[in-house]
Each structure stands twice: as structure tokens, then as C-alpha cells.
Design an enzyme around this catalytic site. Structure first.
Site, PDB file in Angstrom:
ATOM      1  N   ASP A   1       0.889  -1.162   0.000  1.00 48.76           N
ATOM      2  CA  ASP A   1       0.000   0.000   0.000  1.00 48.76           C
ATOM      3  C   ASP A   1       0.927   1.212   0.000  1.00 48.76           C
ATOM      4  OD1 ASP A   1      -1.624   2.131   0.607  1.00 48.76           O
ATOM      5  OD2 ASP A   1      -2.303   1.363   2.543  1.00 48.76           O
TER       6      ASP A   1
ATOM      7  N   LYS B   1       2.870  11.040  -3.923  1.00 52.06           N
ATOM      8  CA  LYS B   1       1.649  10.484  -4.500  1.00 52.06           C
ATOM      9  C   LYS B   1       0.716  11.593  -4.997  1.00 52.06           C
ATOM     10  CE  LYS B   1      -1.794   6.977  -3.304  1.00 52.06           C
ATOM     11  NZ  LYS B   1      -2.170   6.029  -2.240  1.00 52.06           N
TER      12      LYS B   1
ATOM     13  N   GLU C   1      -7.244   0.568  -4.341  1.00 49.60           N
ATOM     14  CA  GLU C   1      -7.209   0.450  -2.875  1.00 49.60           C
ATOM     15  C   GLU C   1      -8.508  -0.111  -2.274  1.00 49.60           C
ATOM     16  OE1 GLU C   1      -5.978   4.429  -1.934  1.00 49.60           O
ATOM     17  OE2 GLU C   1      -3.942   4.057  -2.655  1.00 49.60           O
TER      18      GLU C   1
ATOM     19  N   ASP D   1     -12.496   5.137   3.216  1.00 47.51           N
ATOM     20  CA  ASP D   1     -11.049   5.257   3.407  1.00 47.51           C
ATOM     21  C   ASP D   1     -10.679   6.708   3.698  1.00 47.51           C
ATOM     22  OD1 ASP D   1      -8.301   5.382   3.277  1.00 47.51           O
ATOM     23  OD2 ASP D   1      -8.117   4.237   1.419  1.00 47.51           O
TER      24      ASP D   1
END
Ligand code: ADP
Ligand code: MG
Length: 378
Positions: A7, A66, A172, A195
Site C-alpha cells: 500500500d 503520490k 485500494e 477510506d
């Protein structure tokens, strides 16, 4: 052949392997199973906690790769003004938004975000190899469901530069659903994956049919995460501090950075079963900053943020043309789902039984990645 799941998060990253048939997140030197997604480029390259305190100029400590990855131009990055608090330097070169190391010196160097992500991946690969005492060859890496093709392509480059064979990029929320299903054998069911991470909120509605995952809705807010909660606490702490002292902390970047950490720690502490804590910092020999913070104050400071988060759930339900009753399981992913108020709001909406708390919100995505990595192997 040894395959791992990673992850690769905005704030923290996590690597998992399959051990005795079950996914297991690998711990790091501090005993935790997650590492800060931070890379310092000083005399040597450091990753994770050591990078945060690296003996180098603050502007060479890089994070948020990211957020930068896969964008051709800095000005097209969807980043709100509040995000421009970066302590590193950025620029656009050769159709790539990225970092500038040692800006304005003879050692100036442009770094693509995927080079920074590659360092994090390399570090996690080495950790996994140390743990397994075997060479790792392949990896499944997770990406947000809303990642665009350029962002995925750049992430693939990062995997390649880390010397890993990419088995697959996996979304994800799908990874979380796969991990939850592997543990609980859900059968045919509808899942809402909530999330709530450091910088973003991603809400997905998925349908499990056997072991297959169908996507019913993907929504989210790329400007809503734990950092925003920290920001609210910081503002509060600064206001309170200014009431008792004329010391101008705003002009001291190092102190501001430290205060940010203290505020995050206070927030995380209040997720435990306690009502009040203190934000405490020694400014110099004569001055201390000490601001009490209660759980209800924190909730008040962030009411609108939490309302916005729950609004994304409504949006997802609308998109999927579903009602709360149609959802069988709500899966909590991401560190910010530990905030008690968030859990309460979701429980009020869906009822106690549907909120699944029996998986670690930090690890579940990498667990799913490890499971998929090892299924592909067979
Ligand atoms: P990302 O997916 O962005 O990498 P994570 O899912 O690891 O992020 O979440 C990181 C965020 O979770 C940080 O803002 C961190 O402060 C927050 N967090 C971690 N633990 C807690 C806690 N106990 N209470 C509240 N927030 C927490
Ligand atoms: Mg995450």
C-alpha cells in the site's frame, strides 16, 4: 518466486506478505507496521522515520510524491491553497511536475515524483526481504480508485525503478474488500469502503459476487484528510498561545513543523478512551506553549470537516442508487477512521452491526495486495 503487496500511501506506506496462508504486515525498526512516505536526499538517501529528522536542509526532505505523481504541469495539480505549505521546492520540467533539490545551488537537481516513490518501494522491498530472508521478485501495488492513466503509468515506472516486477496495480478499495472477504467469507454482498487517510477521503461501494469485486460507485474528496484535522487543531493552538504570549511562532518554520507534529499526536491520543490532553512545546528557556484540548473541542473545531466526510457517503449511495439498508458491510480504512466522532457518525447512519472494526485500518489495503499478489502467482 516471492510476491509481496504494498500500500503505497500518501502519508504512510505498508508492506504485507503471506505467512501460513494469511496476510501479515511487516514491522519496521520502530515496531510499527507502517512507515511515513517520506524520503530525505542528503549525504545518503533515508526513508521513513529517519528521513523526517534527516541531517539535511528541510527542503531536501520530500513527501507527497503520490500527490505530485503523473502530473504534467504543477499548475494543473488539484491542490487547494492550504496545501501549499510544502517545505520542499517544486517545479515543472519536461512536462513533469516534480521536486527541485538544492534549489539555486550548483548541486540543484530536478527529481521526478516517481523517483521518490521508487525509493519508498525499494525500502519496503528490502524490509520484506530481511523479514522473509528471501529475495522478493514481484509486487502488487495499490493505487486510489480515482487515479488517472498518467498517475498509474508513473506509479508503474516507480515500481520498475525500484527493481520490482509489477504483477498488477490494484485499486485500494478493492484490495480492502478482498482482504475483508478473505477473512470473513462474505458471500454475495454490498460493501461500502470508507477510506479516510492523511490527505484524502475515498468512498467506494463495491459488490462482492463470490470472489469477484464489482464497482458500483467511487467518490471522494482529495482535499479532506487527517492533515485538515491537524490544521484546525494548529489554528486553535496558535490562537490560544497568542492570547498568553507575544512570541511570534509563525515566523519560525521549525517550530511550526514541531507544532504540527504535536497537534497530530494530540489528535491521535484523543482517539483513545480519554477526554482531554495537552499540546505542549518548549519554545525556549523562558517560554512554553501549553494548550489543553478536549475531545469535544476537537469535534467542534472539525464539525464541518466531518459533515463533509459523511456527505461523500451520501454521494456514493446516490451514485450507486442505493440506500443505507442496501449496504451489508461498512469497512473502515485509513488512520483517520480511528477518530471516534467519525465512527459515531457512520454508526448512526448504518447501525452498529454493519460497521466492521475487526481489521486494522492501516494494514487492510496491503493485506489485499498481498493476497492478490499470491493468487496471481498460482
Ligand atoms: P494515507 O492513506 O494518506 O497514507 P493513512 O491511512 O495512513 O494515510 O492515514 C494517516 C492519517 O491517519 C494521519 O493524518 C494520521 O494522523 C491519522 N491517524 C492515525 N492514527 C490515528 C488515530 N489514532 N486517531 C486519529 N487519526 C489517526
Ligand atoms: Mg491510504
Amino acid at each position: 518466486m516471492v510476491y509481496i503487496g504494498i500500500d503505497l500511501g500518501t502519508t504512510y506506506s505498508c508492506v504485507s506478505v503471506i505467512e501460513n496462508g494469511n496476510p501479515k504486515a511487516i514491522h519496521h525498526d520502530d515496531g510499527k507496521n507502517i512507515v511515513p512516505s517520506v524520503v530525505a536526499f542528503g549525504a545518503e538517501i533515508l526513508v521513513g522515520n529517519p528521513a523526517l529528522d534527516a541531517p539535511t536542509d528541510m527542503s531536501n526532505i520530500l513527501y507527497d510524491s503520490k500527490r505530485l505523481i503523473g502530473w504534467e504541469f504543477l499548475h494543473s495539480l488539484p491542490i487547494a491553497e492550504s496545501r501549499q505549505l510544502w517545505t520542499f521546492k517544486v517545479d515543472t520540467r519536461d512536462k513533469c511536475a516534480g521536486y527541485v533539490l538544492n534549489k539555486g545551488t550548483p548541486n540543484e537537481r530536478f527529481l521526478r515524483p516517481e523517483e521518490v516513490s521508487a525509493e519508498i518501494l525499494k525500502y519496503l522491498k528490502v524490509r520484506a526481504e530481511k523479514y522473509l530472508t528471501k529475495k522478493v521478485t514481484g509486487v502488487v501495488v495499490t493505487v486510489p480508485a480515482l487515479f488517472q492513466e498518467n498517475q498509474k503509468a508513473a506509479t508503474k515506472k516507480a515500481v520498475e525503478w525500484a527493481g520490482l516486477e509489477l504483477k498488477r496495480l490494484l485499486h485500494e478499495p478493492n484490495a480492502a474488500a478482498i482482504a475483508y472477504n478473505a477473512k470473513n467469507n462474505l458471500g454475495n454482498s454490498k460493501l461500502l469502503v470508507f477510506d479516510f487517510g492523511g490527505g484524502t477521503l475515498d468512498v467506494s461501494i463495491l459488490e462482492m459476487i463470490g470472489n469477484n469485486v464489482g464497482v458500483k460507485a467511487v467518490t471522494g474528496d482529495i482535499h479532506l484528510g487527517g492533515q485538515d484535522v491537524d490544521g484546525r487543531i494548529m489554528k486553535h493552538a496558535l490562537t490560544e498561545f497568542k492570547k498568553s504570549s507575544s512570541y511570534d511562532i509563525d515566523q519560525r518554520p521549525k517550530l511550526i513543523k514541531k507544532l504540527r507534529t504535536k497537534c497530530r499526536e494530540a489528535k491521535e491520543f484523543l482517539s483513545n478512551n480519554i477526554e482531554e490532553t495537552n499540546i505542549f512545546m518548549e519554545i525556549n528557556d523562558e517560554i512554553d506553549l501549553k494548550v489543553p484540548l478536549t475531545k469535544s473541542q476537537l469535534n467542534k473545531l472539525c464539525t464541518d470537516l466531518f459533515t463533509k466526510a459523511i456527505h461523500q457517503v451520501d454521494l456514493a449511495l446516490n451514485t450507486a442508487q442505493m440506500k443505507t439498508e442496501d449496504i451489508n458491510y461498512v469497512i473502515l480504512v485509513g488512520g483517520s477512521t480511528r477518530i471516534p466522532r467519525i465512527r459515531k457518525l457512520l454508526t448512526e447512519k448504518f447501525g452498529n452491526d454493519k460497521i466492521k472494526l475487526d481489521l486494522n485500518p492501516d494494514e487492510i489495503v496491503s493485506h489485499g495486495a498481498a493476497i492478490v499478489a499470491n493468487i496471481i502467482e498460482v
